[in-house]
Design a protein around this motif. Structure first.
Motif, PDB file in Angstrom:
ATOM      1  N   GLY A  26       0.797  -1.206   0.000  1.00 31.97           N
ATOM      2  CA  GLY A  26       0.000   0.000   0.000  1.00 31.97           C
ATOM      3  C   GLY A  26       0.837   1.267   0.000  1.00 31.97           C
ATOM      4  O   GLY A  26       2.046   1.251   0.274  1.00 31.97           O
ATOM      5  N   CYS A 101      -1.576  -8.431   1.068  1.00 33.44           N
ATOM      6  CA  CYS A 101      -1.581  -6.986   0.905  1.00 33.44           C
ATOM      7  C   CYS A 101      -1.065  -6.374   2.200  1.00 33.44           C
ATOM      8  O   CYS A 101      -1.475  -6.773   3.283  1.00 33.44           O
ATOM      9  CB  CYS A 101      -2.984  -6.493   0.599  1.00 33.44           C
ATOM     10  N   LEU A 103      -0.871  -2.871   4.243  1.00 32.78           N
ATOM     11  CA  LEU A 103      -1.508  -1.559   4.281  1.00 32.78           C
ATOM     12  C   LEU A 103      -1.128  -0.799   5.551  1.00 32.78           C
ATOM     13  O   LEU A 103      -0.740  -1.407   6.546  1.00 32.78           O
ATOM     14  CB  LEU A 103      -3.034  -1.704   4.239  1.00 32.78           C
ATOM     15  N   ALA A 105      -2.691   2.031   8.479  1.00 24.75           N
ATOM     16  CA  ALA A 105      -4.008   2.144   9.119  1.00 24.75           C
ATOM     17  C   ALA A 105      -4.045   3.267  10.143  1.00 24.75           C
ATOM     18  O   ALA A 105      -3.030   3.591  10.764  1.00 24.75           O
ATOM     19  CB  ALA A 105      -4.389   0.825   9.797  1.00 24.75           C
ATOM     20  N   ASN A 116      -8.642   2.811   7.480  1.00 18.96           N
ATOM     21  CA  ASN A 116      -7.374   3.374   7.000  1.00 18.96           C
ATOM     22  C   ASN A 116      -7.522   4.449   5.932  1.00 18.96           C
ATOM     23  O   ASN A 116      -6.557   4.794   5.268  1.00 18.96           O
ATOM     24  CB  ASN A 116      -6.445   2.256   6.492  1.00 18.96           C
ATOM     25  N   TRP A 117      -8.738   4.999   5.767  1.00 19.09           N
ATOM     26  CA  TRP A 117      -8.871   5.970   4.681  1.00 19.09           C
ATOM     27  C   TRP A 117      -9.410   7.326   5.112  1.00 19.09           C
ATOM     28  O   TRP A 117      -9.281   8.305   4.387  1.00 19.09           O
ATOM     29  CB  TRP A 117      -9.751   5.399   3.565  1.00 19.09           C
ATOM     30  N   VAL A 128     -12.181   6.359  -0.686  1.00 17.42           N
ATOM     31  CA  VAL A 128     -11.416   5.223  -0.175  1.00 17.42           C
ATOM     32  C   VAL A 128     -10.386   4.712  -1.174  1.00 17.42           C
ATOM     33  O   VAL A 128      -9.430   4.033  -0.807  1.00 17.42           O
ATOM     34  CB  VAL A 128     -12.386   4.092   0.248  1.00 17.42           C
ATOM     35  N   ALA A 131      -8.161   0.944  -1.506  1.00 15.13           N
ATOM     36  CA  ALA A 131      -7.917   0.270  -0.226  1.00 15.13           C
ATOM     37  C   ALA A 131      -8.989  -0.766   0.090  1.00 15.13           C
ATOM     38  O   ALA A 131      -8.696  -1.845   0.603  1.00 15.13           O
ATOM     39  CB  ALA A 131      -7.829   1.294   0.901  1.00 15.13           C
ATOM     40  N   ALA A 135      -8.351  -4.681   0.709  1.00 10.30           N
ATOM     41  CA  ALA A 135      -8.677  -5.239   2.019  1.00 10.30           C
ATOM     42  C   ALA A 135      -9.568  -6.464   1.905  1.00 10.30           C
ATOM     43  O   ALA A 135      -9.420  -7.432   2.666  1.00 10.30           O
ATOM     44  CB  ALA A 135      -9.347  -4.178   2.883  1.00 10.30           C
ATOM     45  N   THR A 165     -12.833   0.607   6.418  1.00 11.95           N
ATOM     46  CA  THR A 165     -12.439   0.185   5.077  1.00 11.95           C
ATOM     47  C   THR A 165     -12.932  -1.227   4.806  1.00 11.95           C
ATOM     48  O   THR A 165     -13.370  -1.547   3.705  1.00 11.95           O
ATOM     49  CB  THR A 165     -10.908   0.225   4.936  1.00 11.95           C
TER      50      THR A 165
END
Length: 214
Positions: A26, A101, A103, A105, A116-117, A128, A131, A135, A165
């Motif tokens: 990410g 993945c 990411l 957060a 996380n967005w 978003v 993501a 996810a 998310t």
């Protein structure tokens, strides 16, 4: 108390990525994991803007601004790497073709919910992006984040308070002081930095945590 720096966190995540995995890193801190993947392992890095087969970050002399990842950072392409349509990239992400993945957060719940967005701030990113696709579409989701916010609040929480998310999508959380497994049974501690006790970690996170079974 000793804390892992960004490079040490990235190196720790890289240890848990197996050979042959198709991996999306990410935007932000997770992209640094690419610099710590062992060259002797075949690991295939994918970017949602249509790249497969990325390598570590380029040196200053080797930057090509026509070769960038989804975060607009310059990248390298390994032998056999490929370029493809944005739509095909999202088909790969949504179709269960990404093994792992990684990411960032704002919050992760002990049951694996991910926020996380968006923080609710008026100037926050308005959408978003990819993501949510990552996810839900990836077979495993790893999160990299500091355990505490700048104001000292735990980002590993009983229940997320920021917009979600994805629900129950995170498998493992890598922080600057500990690594956690999360899921339907709650959060367990896989490892901690050397000079931290479980009681201290529970106090920091404001959670009742248990050590993972050996």
């Amino acid at each position: 108390m000793r804390r892992l720096n960004r490079e040490q966190m990235a190196a720790r995540v890289a240890q848990d990525i197996p050979e042959g995995a198709y991996v999306n890193l990410g935007i932000g801190l997770p992209t640094t994991v690419a610099n710590f993947l062992p060259q002797e392992k075949d690991i295939f890095l994918q970017s949602e803007n249509g790249l497969l087969g990325m390598g570590p970050a380029p040196s200053e002399d080797d930057i090509d601004w026509e070769l960038i990842n989804a975060g607009k950072q310059p990248v390298t392409l390994l032998a056999g790497g490929s370029f493809f349509h944005h739509g095909d990239s999202f088909t790969m992400m949504r179709g269960g073709h990404i093994d792992i993945c990684v990411l960032g957060a704002f919050q992760v719940s002990i049951h694996g919910d991910l926020a996380n967005w968006h923080t609710g701030a008026p100037d926050a990113i308005p959408a978003v992006g990819g993501a949510m696709d990552l996810a839900i579409g990836a077979k495993q989701v790893f999160v990299m984040m500091d355990l505490l916010t700048k104001s000292g609040e735990s980002k590993l929480v009983e229940k997320c308070t920021y917009p979600l998310t994805g629900l129950a999508c995170v498998a493992r959380v890598y922080t600057d002081v500990a690594v956690f497994e999360v899921g339907k049974d709650g959060a367990t501690v896989i490892e901690m930095v050397d000079d931290l006790t479980l009681d201290q970690l529970c106090e920091m996170a404001r959670l009742d945590l248990q050590l993972a079974s050996a």
